[in-house]
Design a protein around this motif. Sequence first.
Motif, short mmCIF file in Angstrom:
data_model
loop_
_atom_site.label_atom_id
_atom_site.label_comp_id
_atom_site.label_asym_id
_atom_site.label_seq_id
_atom_site.Cartn_x
_atom_site.Cartn_y
_atom_site.Cartn_z
N GLY A 161 0.83 -1.26 0.11
CA GLY A 161 -0.09 -0.02 -0.03
C GLY A 161 0.84 1.39 -0.19
N PHE A 162 1.04 1.97 -1.23
CA PHE A 162 1.84 2.93 -1.31
C PHE A 162 1.36 4.21 -0.31
N TYR A 163 0.19 4.63 -0.54
CA TYR A 163 -0.02 6.00 0.16
C TYR A 163 -0.24 5.48 1.56
N LYS A 164 -1.18 4.36 1.79
CA LYS A 164 -1.23 3.66 3.34
C LYS A 164 0.16 3.60 4.02
N THR A 165 1.12 3.39 3.42
CA THR A 165 2.49 3.47 4.10
C THR A 165 3.02 4.94 4.36
N ILE A 166 2.49 5.69 3.38
CA ILE A 166 3.04 7.09 3.42
C ILE A 166 2.13 7.54 4.53
N GLN A 167 0.74 7.31 4.76
CA GLN A 167 0.02 7.97 5.91
C GLN A 167 0.61 7.52 7.16
N GLU A 168 1.33 6.30 7.08
CA GLU A 168 1.57 5.76 8.44
C GLU A 168 3.04 6.37 8.93
N GLU A 169 3.66 6.97 7.86
CA GLU A 169 5.02 7.42 8.19
C GLU A 169 5.20 8.40 9.44
N LYS A 170 6.30 8.55 10.17
CA LYS A 170 6.56 9.47 11.00
C LYS A 170 7.83 10.37 10.51
N SER A 206 5.57 0.70 6.55
CA SER A 206 6.15 2.02 6.48
C SER A 206 7.06 2.46 7.46
#
Lengths: 208, 395
Positions: B29-38, B342
């Motif tokens: 999940g590209f955007y999913k992992t980006i959403q989860e980034e810190k 992510s």
Amino acid sequence: MKPSTAATVALMLLFGPALSLSASDGIATSADTPAMATGKASTIEIGDQTIGLAIGLHLPLFIFDKDLTVTGANTNPGASFSLTYQYYLSHGFALGGTFAGAFNTTIGDRNLFVAPLSLRAAYTWVFGSIELGLDVEAGAYLMKLDSNFFMGPFAKAGASAYWRVMNAWSIGIETAYWFIPEIHTGDYISFTRYGNALEVGIAAAYHL
Amino acid sequence: MKALRQSAAFGLVLSLVLAALASCDNTYGFYKTIQEEKATVKDSTFYRTSVRDLVPFDGSYYSPLVAIYARTLASGTAQGWAAVSIPVYLTDYTTYGMAATSTTLYAALQSGHQASTDRAIFSLAQGGTAWTRMADFDGVDVKALYSVNDTLFAVRATSTTVGTTSTTSYGLWYLSGSTYVQTSLPESSGLFIRGAYFNGEYWFAAQVTSTDTTSTIWHASDPTASWTALPSPPSSLVTCLTATLQTSAVDKLAMGCKDGSVYLMGTDLLLPTTGTLATLDATYSVTALIALPAGSKTILVAGSNALYGATAAGYRESDISTGSPGSFVLGDVSTASLATTSSYDSSLISMPISRFVYDAANKSLFACASASDTTYSGLWSNAYDGSTWGGWTSE
């Protein structure tokens, strides 16, 4: 595209700056002496073609999921480019295509690259030497995040304002809204997200 | 001819499209992992540094870079890290080792002045604020300090020069009262690795002579007792030891090796046969091991460093709840316990990890890593809420 037009496009990509200076030598169909101070009254005829190149900022806006839950983009502003071709079917309406690319880094320092290829419909209104345009595009994108790849559908809507500085050239600004669905299927349908971004840039259009 | 060219062009485009489609990953999940980034903390004290260790002590965390940096537990993640000032040395010193017992924090330091041989072990008592220079071992070349079962061990280096050839050997000492006493273990040509307390005994390992291809592993019920060598050690150099008992009923001694293998040894002191040991990719050496709770599971986490030109390092997890090692999985798979994809991909994925430290009292895990080839911090923390891990946060 006719062979002569294709050759002109290729030459223009390679020697754009030089062509602009030698437009009056006849490579471009009706180029005149530059008229930077006053602009050149525009006309659009059926069959006119333009090639546009834009560079600018790419501003990620937000991401939402299939439940329409919106979160921040977690992505830093980056750079974008686009190369557009369009063919006028009437005095204002044109069809064409765009190849674009956008580079961004995420807040976690990963590299995100999105490269859409899309078909384009545009309408241009001419006010003297000013050309105002609206366009919509639909196509597909290739996305790369670090070493991972993904393809999906793509849509874009934009507006532009150009100043016809000479018969062969217009320069201006443009902005576009990018809609980037990332659609997953099967067991991974919960990964589906929709990216949203804004492109703002400067542009130049060459009138073939 | 024209039709042939068009067919070739169409075939090329079709091939490119198919190749692009084939390379796409529906499971990521590209955007999913980006959403989860810190966010990466670029003004971190540990930004692009190599962090070797971290010691929780008396409401603070201490991490030796060159000097020791510390923050209080109360200051919160990534906040308040500052260099520790030591009497006379101030902040101009090099830290060779650091360890804490339940009452005292110890640090083996050398004055930062070039070519200085001014070395000593300093101590900080619980509840105190002033570091004290210990009288014993003053001037001694101490290369590491370990705390095992609340006993302080020091690895002392002794250099001998014959002609133009200099050799160094290492001895294992322990602190008895205020005096360091050498154990009965022989001097070793390799540094004693951090020990563990398992099955009511102290365990240490080292490469005894420079030509050894395996480590000798010793165990003893008391540092003063006679040490016994494990008769059948792993077939590769042992790089790290840890006991698993502190987190569950899984009572094993885990041994990580230079060749990427991980051994789990039970209280029968018999190493598993070749067929039952778990192995990492043979291109990675195991550099750190820790057993941790993860909900109802006990996981063994193996930090790694790449060998032979492999690019990534990071860590892998194995479910050892049954007492047997399962398969190790990379830290970014969806079944991993410590972090989301992510979180792992935007933190430790490409860093060699030198140590994991779990502050059980505050349910905080720290990963000490080398970030010199990345744009990240070298120190990461991960909070546990009693059932799940929160993911990696840059310190």
